[in-house]
Enzyme design. Structure first.
Site, PDB file in Angstrom:
ATOM      1  N   ASP A   8     -24.803   2.307  33.753  1.00 14.47           N
ATOM      2  CA  ASP A   8     -24.230   1.913  34.698  1.00 14.47           C
ATOM      3  C   ASP A   8     -25.161   1.295  36.042  1.00 14.47           C
ATOM      4  O   ASP A   8     -25.929   1.795  36.419  1.00 14.47           O
ATOM      5  CB  ASP A   8     -23.211   2.682  35.208  1.00 14.47           C
ATOM      6  CG  ASP A   8     -22.212   3.163  34.539  1.00 14.47           C
ATOM      7  OD1 ASP A   8     -22.070   2.653  33.268  1.00 14.47           O
ATOM      8  OD2 ASP A   8     -21.234   4.045  34.752  1.00 14.47           O
ATOM      9  N   ASP A 129      -8.624   1.436  30.917  1.00 11.44           N
ATOM     10  CA  ASP A 129      -9.177   2.421  31.654  1.00 11.44           C
ATOM     11  C   ASP A 129      -7.516   3.038  32.312  1.00 11.44           C
ATOM     12  O   ASP A 129      -6.965   2.214  32.893  1.00 11.44           O
ATOM     13  CB  ASP A 129      -9.849   1.928  32.985  1.00 11.44           C
ATOM     14  CG  ASP A 129     -11.161   1.293  32.260  1.00 11.44           C
ATOM     15  OD1 ASP A 129     -11.710   1.654  31.145  1.00 11.44           O
ATOM     16  OD2 ASP A 129     -11.471   0.271  32.901  1.00 11.44           O
TER      17      ASP A 129
END
Length: 239
Positions: A8, A129
């Site tokens: 990330d 998500d």
């Protein structure tokens, strides 16, 4: 079942957040390129890169850095974070990104994503998500009224090659995956699913591997690797 390390990127660094909250950030490396090379040396066959700056801003912010990562490793790379139009997709694909991960766009423009999947089924991944079973979008800031299972069923005829399912309530917490939700998602669709969120131990991987026959394709692992809960070579023994 493939094991996919996560990278990330935020402010050009390799970080992990807790439940997607930028206020709870831990920096694990100042050099995402080195980190990608490290995971490749450890045996990774694929990396999951999230442009967090892009996710929060609505368009990718780290394309040049991602291109350098692609140039420096020789494994498959998928990239997500703020990818919402064809121009960005072309930019990433032209730089060697193997798969683009589409999340918010599938909620905002089903027709666009359907056409995208039809034109490049192997190059597109849909991200679902969820928080408490409901889809979230816009960098995990907005909870929608759409249930994750309903979205998964709706995209079945898009021709997408895989879905990444993340339970954000578990992401970065090391509390273990939401097994009930994962099992439900695998039950309602034949689309291969990669799961993410909460992986904390080799026992988690061992249990998830039991879902392989139901269509579980892989597992994205982030914090557990960075915190040394287990090594990537140890994880790969389970696949």
């Amino acid at each position: 079942m493939i094991i996919i390390p996560a990278i990330d990127i935020k402010n050009k660094k390799c970080v992990r957040l807790v439940q997607g909250n930028p206020e709870f950030e831990t920096v694990y490396s100042d050099d995402p390129i080195f980190q990608a090379q490290f995971w490749e040396r450890e045996g990774a066959k694929r990396l999951h890169i999230v442009d967090l700056d892009g996710a929060f801003n609505g368009k990718p912010q780290n394309i040049d850095l991602i291109e350098r990562i692609v140039q420096e490793v020789h494994i498959e790379i998928d990239v997500g974070g703020g990818i919402r139009d064809n121009r960005v997709i072309r930019a990433l694909r032209s730089r060697g990104v193997h798969k683009v991960v589409i999340g918010t766009a599938v909620m905002d423009n089903r027709k666009f994503v359907r056409n995208l999947c039809k034109s490049d089924p192997e190059g597109v991944v849909i991200a679902i998500d969820a928080s408490d079973g409901f889809v979230v979008k816009n960098g995990w800031k907005e909870i929608t009224s759409t249930r994750a299972v309903d979205l998964l069923k709706e995209i079945e005829d898009f021709g997408v090659s895989e879905v990444i399912y993340t339970d954000i309530s578990r992401d970065g917490t090391l509390e273990g995956p939401n097994y009930d939700a994962i099992e439900t998602m695998l039950t309602v669709s034949d689309i291969p699913i990669i799961v993410s969120g909460g992986i904390s131990s080799l026992e988690d991987l061992k249990r998830l591997k039991e879902y392989e026959s139901m269509g579980l394709k892989g597992v994205i692992v982030g914090k557990a690797l960075y915190e040394g809960k287990f090594t990537l070579p140890e994880a790969l023994q389970y696949v």
